[in-house]
Every structure is written in C-alpha cells, then in structure tokens.
Motif scaffolding. Structure first.
Motif, PDB file in Angstrom:
ATOM      1  N   ASN A 136       0.824  -1.209   0.000  1.00 23.64           N
ATOM      2  CA  ASN A 136       0.000   0.000   0.000  1.00 23.64           C
ATOM      3  C   ASN A 136       0.858   1.259   0.000  1.00 23.64           C
ATOM      4  O   ASN A 136       0.582   2.218  -0.732  1.00 23.64           O
ATOM      5  CB  ASN A 136      -0.926   0.006   1.211  1.00 23.64           C
ATOM      6  CG  ASN A 136      -2.017  -1.035   1.113  1.00 23.64           C
ATOM      7  OD1 ASN A 136      -2.282  -1.575   0.046  1.00 23.64           O
ATOM      8  ND2 ASN A 136      -2.654  -1.342   2.237  1.00 23.64           N
ATOM      9  N   LEU A 137       1.910   1.275   0.816  1.00 23.40           N
ATOM     10  CA  LEU A 137       2.736   2.478   0.893  1.00 23.40           C
ATOM     11  C   LEU A 137       3.584   2.659  -0.357  1.00 23.40           C
ATOM     12  O   LEU A 137       3.631   3.756  -0.935  1.00 23.40           O
ATOM     13  CB  LEU A 137       3.635   2.423   2.135  1.00 23.40           C
ATOM     14  CG  LEU A 137       4.601   3.606   2.300  1.00 23.40           C
ATOM     15  CD1 LEU A 137       3.864   4.931   2.265  1.00 23.40           C
ATOM     16  CD2 LEU A 137       5.410   3.470   3.577  1.00 23.40           C
ATOM     17  N   LEU A 138       4.252   1.604  -0.779  1.00 23.63           N
ATOM     18  CA  LEU A 138       5.142   1.741  -1.933  1.00 23.63           C
ATOM     19  C   LEU A 138       4.367   2.036  -3.215  1.00 23.63           C
ATOM     20  O   LEU A 138       4.861   2.756  -4.099  1.00 23.63           O
ATOM     21  CB  LEU A 138       5.995   0.484  -2.088  1.00 23.63           C
ATOM     22  CG  LEU A 138       7.008   0.270  -0.944  1.00 23.63           C
ATOM     23  CD1 LEU A 138       7.728  -1.053  -1.116  1.00 23.63           C
ATOM     24  CD2 LEU A 138       8.008   1.425  -0.882  1.00 23.63           C
ATOM     25  N   THR A 139       3.152   1.521  -3.320  1.00 22.85           N
ATOM     26  CA  THR A 139       2.312   1.849  -4.470  1.00 22.85           C
ATOM     27  C   THR A 139       1.940   3.329  -4.449  1.00 22.85           C
ATOM     28  O   THR A 139       1.995   4.023  -5.478  1.00 22.85           O
ATOM     29  CB  THR A 139       1.044   0.986  -4.477  1.00 22.85           C
ATOM     30  OG1 THR A 139       1.411  -0.395  -4.591  1.00 22.85           O
ATOM     31  CG2 THR A 139       0.125   1.360  -5.636  1.00 22.85           C
ATOM     32  N   ALA A 140       1.561   3.820  -3.271  1.00 22.25           N
ATOM     33  CA  ALA A 140       1.196   5.236  -3.148  1.00 22.25           C
ATOM     34  C   ALA A 140       2.377   6.146  -3.456  1.00 22.25           C
ATOM     35  O   ALA A 140       2.202   7.267  -3.941  1.00 22.25           O
ATOM     36  CB  ALA A 140       0.667   5.507  -1.742  1.00 22.25           C
ATOM     37  N   PHE A 178      -1.027  10.289   5.259  1.00 19.55           N
ATOM     38  CA  PHE A 178      -1.354   8.890   5.562  1.00 19.55           C
ATOM     39  C   PHE A 178      -2.829   8.681   5.945  1.00 19.55           C
ATOM     40  O   PHE A 178      -3.251   7.540   6.121  1.00 19.55           O
ATOM     41  CB  PHE A 178      -0.483   8.373   6.718  1.00 19.55           C
ATOM     42  CG  PHE A 178       0.843   7.812   6.284  1.00 19.55           C
ATOM     43  CD1 PHE A 178       0.951   6.468   5.903  1.00 19.55           C
ATOM     44  CD2 PHE A 178       1.983   8.598   6.259  1.00 19.55           C
ATOM     45  CE1 PHE A 178       2.168   5.943   5.505  1.00 19.55           C
ATOM     46  CE2 PHE A 178       3.207   8.075   5.877  1.00 19.55           C
ATOM     47  CZ  PHE A 178       3.299   6.740   5.490  1.00 19.55           C
ATOM     48  N   ALA A 179      -3.590   9.743   6.072  1.00 19.82           N
ATOM     49  CA  ALA A 179      -4.947   9.629   6.610  1.00 19.82           C
ATOM     50  C   ALA A 179      -5.817   8.656   5.830  1.00 19.82           C
ATOM     51  O   ALA A 179      -6.656   7.960   6.412  1.00 19.82           O
ATOM     52  CB  ALA A 179      -5.603  11.006   6.659  1.00 19.82           C
ATOM     53  N   VAL A 197      -1.959   1.798   6.167  1.00 16.21           N
ATOM     54  CA  VAL A 197      -0.571   1.488   6.508  1.00 16.21           C
ATOM     55  C   VAL A 197      -0.418   1.638   8.014  1.00 16.21           C
ATOM     56  O   VAL A 197      -0.977   2.570   8.612  1.00 16.21           O
ATOM     57  CB  VAL A 197       0.414   2.444   5.782  1.00 16.21           C
ATOM     58  CG1 VAL A 197       1.859   2.145   6.202  1.00 16.21           C
ATOM     59  CG2 VAL A 197       0.258   2.332   4.271  1.00 16.21           C
ATOM     60  N   ALA A 198       0.331   0.729   8.633  1.00 17.52           N
ATOM     61  CA  ALA A 198       0.585   0.830  10.072  1.00 17.52           C
ATOM     62  C   ALA A 198       1.614   1.941  10.298  1.00 17.52           C
ATOM     63  O   ALA A 198       2.828   1.715  10.349  1.00 17.52           O
ATOM     64  CB  ALA A 198       1.096  -0.494  10.621  1.00 17.52           C
ATOM     65  N   PHE A 199       1.102   3.141  10.433  1.00 16.40           N
ATOM     66  CA  PHE A 199       1.914   4.350  10.541  1.00 16.40           C
ATOM     67  C   PHE A 199       1.500   5.117  11.790  1.00 16.40           C
ATOM     68  O   PHE A 199       0.329   5.097  12.189  1.00 16.40           O
ATOM     69  CB  PHE A 199       1.684   5.228   9.309  1.00 16.40           C
ATOM     70  CG  PHE A 199       2.057   6.681   9.511  1.00 16.40           C
ATOM     71  CD1 PHE A 199       3.340   7.127   9.246  1.00 16.40           C
ATOM     72  CD2 PHE A 199       1.110   7.598   9.971  1.00 16.40           C
ATOM     73  CE1 PHE A 199       3.685   8.456   9.444  1.00 16.40           C
ATOM     74  CE2 PHE A 199       1.448   8.930  10.163  1.00 16.40           C
ATOM     75  CZ  PHE A 199       2.740   9.365   9.892  1.00 16.40           C
ATOM     76  N   ALA A 200       2.453   5.815  12.416  1.00 17.49           N
ATOM     77  CA  ALA A 200       2.102   6.676  13.548  1.00 17.49           C
ATOM     78  C   ALA A 200       3.130   7.779  13.692  1.00 17.49           C
ATOM     79  O   ALA A 200       4.335   7.551  13.470  1.00 17.49           O
ATOM     80  CB  ALA A 200       2.038   5.880  14.846  1.00 17.49           C
ATOM     81  N   PRO A 201       2.681   8.972  14.057  1.00 16.30           N
ATOM     82  CA  PRO A 201       3.641  10.005  14.432  1.00 16.30           C
ATOM     83  C   PRO A 201       4.215   9.670  15.805  1.00 16.30           C
ATOM     84  O   PRO A 201       3.532   9.076  16.634  1.00 16.30           O
ATOM     85  CB  PRO A 201       2.774  11.267  14.498  1.00 16.30           C
ATOM     86  CG  PRO A 201       1.411  10.761  14.862  1.00 16.30           C
ATOM     87  CD  PRO A 201       1.283   9.416  14.187  1.00 16.30           C
ATOM     88  N   VAL A 202       5.456  10.034  16.045  1.00 15.58           N
ATOM     89  CA  VAL A 202       6.057   9.832  17.361  1.00 15.58           C
ATOM     90  C   VAL A 202       5.698  11.049  18.222  1.00 15.58           C
ATOM     91  O   VAL A 202       6.162  12.161  17.970  1.00 15.58           O
ATOM     92  CB  VAL A 202       7.583   9.669  17.267  1.00 15.58           C
ATOM     93  CG1 VAL A 202       8.199   9.536  18.659  1.00 15.58           C
ATOM     94  CG2 VAL A 202       7.930   8.441  16.417  1.00 15.58           C
ATOM     95  N   LEU A 203       4.847  10.842  19.214  1.00 18.44           N
ATOM     96  CA  LEU A 203       4.349  11.920  20.065  1.00 18.44           C
ATOM     97  C   LEU A 203       5.077  11.923  21.407  1.00 18.44           C
ATOM     98  O   LEU A 203       5.491  10.866  21.895  1.00 18.44           O
ATOM     99  CB  LEU A 203       2.851  11.741  20.325  1.00 18.44           C
ATOM    100  CG  LEU A 203       1.924  11.617  19.106  1.00 18.44           C
ATOM    101  CD1 LEU A 203       0.480  11.449  19.575  1.00 18.44           C
ATOM    102  CD2 LEU A 203       2.070  12.818  18.170  1.00 18.44           C
TER     103      LEU A 203
END
Length: 370
Positions: free
Chosen positions: A264-268, A308-309, A313-319
C-alpha cells in the motif's frame, strides 16, 4: 461494587511494581492496607506534585504516588518494635493477600516470612516481589529495573545506531513483575476457592521479563548467537518496523511488517519496484530503509499525518507525552481522568464494560499504629 470487593490486601511494597500490582486490585474494590515506614513510600516525595482529594479540601501529592496508591489506606508501622509487629499480625489475621517487596531474607528477620504469616492465616496468598527471586546466585544482588533489563539481555538490544545501549523509555522489568504478580495472586485466589488452600508466590522481575524476549531472541533461546538489532526484524533491521526523521526534526514510525502494508505504501509512493526488498530478510533491507529515510525527510511530521490519513498502513507520528495525553483518543476512551480536586489519574487498563470507574482517594501518611 468491584470484582474484588471483599478481598483484603496487606501491602508492604514501595516504588513501582508492587504498588502498581496492588492499585490494580484497589481499583477493582479490594481493601488495600499500605504499610509504610515513618518516612513513607519514597514515591511520596518524587516531583511533580498535584492536588488530589475533594474539591477545596485536597492535598498536594506526588503524581507518581497518587496514581499508584489511590483507593488504598495507609498506616505507619515500625516492624522492629513490639507494637508494630503486633499491629501487623492483627492486619494479617483478617487478610486474604500479603504482598512484600523487600530483599530476600528481610521478612524472615522481621518474623513475617511465608511460614510465619501462614501460621497466623493458614489460607493466606503470600506474594514476594524482588529483582531476582528468593534463591539463586543473584538473589541478594541490588537492582532496579534497568539493571534487571541489563542482566536479562534486553538492554543490549535497546541500542542506538552505533550499537551503544541507551536508557530504556519504559520500565519493562517493573511492568512485567507487577502484571505477573497480579496474575499469580488472582490465580491463587481462584484456586483457594476450590481447595481452601493459600499459596506462596516468588515473583522475580528477572523471571517476569525474560519470557517477553521470545519474539526477538529466538536464535539465542535455541542455543545459538544473540540477535543483533541491525539484523533483527523487530529491532531495527526491517524497513517497515522502523523510525524515520521528518523535515521538521520530528519523527514518524512504521509499525507493521505485513506485505499488504508495504504494498500500500510503496504503491502510493510510486515505487512498487522496491516491494521485493520488503520481503527480504531483516538486515538486508538497507536500500528500502534508505529510500524511506529520504522520503520521510521531505515533509513535516504533521504533513505526513495528513498524507497517511487515507492510506491503510501501520503508521504513527512519534508523540511526546503531552501530545499523547491531549489526543482525542485519550478523551474518547476516558484514559486521563481528573479527580474531584483536579489531580489527574491515568485510568486503569482493566475496566469492565457497563461499569463506572472513578479514582479512589490518595491515602495520607497516617503516623500511628494500625
């Protein structure tokens, strides 16, 4: 009425693992009697402080102490005096659970080892929490969380890019011990319902932490070499389980190695040609890591959050903690709760659907016999 209403716990623990274990019991209705020395649990003096208690009547308490000791009562006992030991024996006589966190041998010297306590209350569930257990070569070695992590192998893979171990962000050994002790005590209470017999639990931080390495230390467990972070799939060797720096000096994380997320990410990003690298063994994904590192450096952290919204993709900002606690998810789940006087609590992770929870009062240091 909580799930543990009617259970009485005598708690001789301080700092983190023992108090965390017993506050989880207090949150579910157990009567937890915290036995403290004259100076109190050292966590009482650990800044920062906030006001806890009824509005207009609250008192300043350490945030650490308040969150780990709410809903308990406190009593100061000098266990080297006749008055103090007599008072503790009275408490034990009506207790279901006895928890202590001293070094091995201390309770025996005080006259409150398992056999002595069992003589007072034959069906007692007695739990000792220590760094390395009640016997063995390390039993008397002084240690807090990080030393346990170091000796268990965990600190070696909590390392920076140059392989140097860094101070861990989570007290994993304390956490594992608190949860293991809670589980063991509850198992023993269930068993007592069937047999009428209590139990003795020797809960070591080291023993509690060690099983949590099975997903990373497989080669060592099998008798081979220790894993290295740079070539281990969960420790930095995989492109899709990795932290990346953004253009504003912040960071984001990819936290799922499944091929569907990589696709999903690499395609995007228009780089499907790199998909085979996502399937390569950990430690052999350098080209893909380099591409993602360069890509994430082109936008700010918040711009990536927006991008990323609509991506699966299993993505997260580091807070940081301030940002994390202010996230809508925290409020929606009721995880950051203000008491009557305004002092904040982290809500218990164990809550039952359809049942309300509110933080109990923070116990004052009651300087008198029981």
């Amino acid at each position: 009425m909580g799930k543990l209403t009617g259970i009485t716990v005598v708690d001789l623990t301080q700092f983190l693992p023992g108090p965390m274990m017993t506050v989880m019991m207090a949150d579910q209705g157990a009567e937890v009697i915290k036995v403290e020395p004259a100076a109190g649990d050292p966590a009482r003096e650990q800044a920062p402080f906030d006001t806890y208690g009824p509005a207009g009547e609250g008192a300043e308490h350490s945030v650490w102490f308040a969150n780990l000791n709410r809903g308990k009562t406190s009593v100061v006992l000098d266990l080297k005096s006749d008055e103090g030991t007599a008072a503790l024996r009275d408490l034990i006589a009506r207790a279901d659970v006895f928890v202590e966190g001293f070094r091995p041998g201390v309770m025996a010297r005080l006259g409150f080892d398992y056999d002595s306590v069992k003589a007072l209350k034959p069906d007692i569930v007695y739990c000792s929490i220590s760094a390395f257990g009640q016997h063995g070569a390390l039993a008397h070695h002084p240690a807090h969380d990080m030393a346990v992590q170091a000796l268990a192998g965990f600190l070696a893979v909590n390392d920076g890019p140059d392989g140097t171990p860094v101070v861990p962000g989570a007290p994993s050994a304390d956490m594992a011990a608190g949860l293991t002790a809670l589980s063991a005590v509850l198992m023993a209470l269930v068993g007592r319902e069937r047999t009428g017999e209590g139990a003795y639990i020797d809960c070591a931080m080291f023993d509690s932490l060690l099983p949590w390495c099975v997903h990373t230390a497989g080669s060592a467990i099998a008798g081979g070499p220790s894993p290295k972070s740079a070539s281990q799939r969960s420790l930095g060797g995989a492109a899709f389980y990795q932290v990346y720096k953004t253009s504003d000096g912040q960071h984001v994380a990819l936290g799922g190695r499944e091929l569907k997320f990589a696709k999903n990410l690499l395609t995007a990003l228009g780089r499907e040609d790199l998909l085979p690298l996502a399937e390569a063994p950990a430690g052999e994904q350098g080209e893909l890591i380099a591409f993602l590192r360069a890509t994430f450096a082109t936008k700010t952290r918040d711009e990536w959050v927006q991008w990323f919204a609509d991506k699966d993709v299993a993505f997260a900002p580091v807070l940081d903690f301030r940002e994390a606690l202010d996230e809508p998810h925290i409020a929606e789940r009721g995880l950051w709760v203000a008491g009557e006087g305004g002092g904040r609590h982290i809500a218990p992770a164990i809550r039952f659907v359809g049942e309300d929870w509110a933080p109990g009062d923070v116990p004052p240091l009651v300087k008198r016999p029981a």
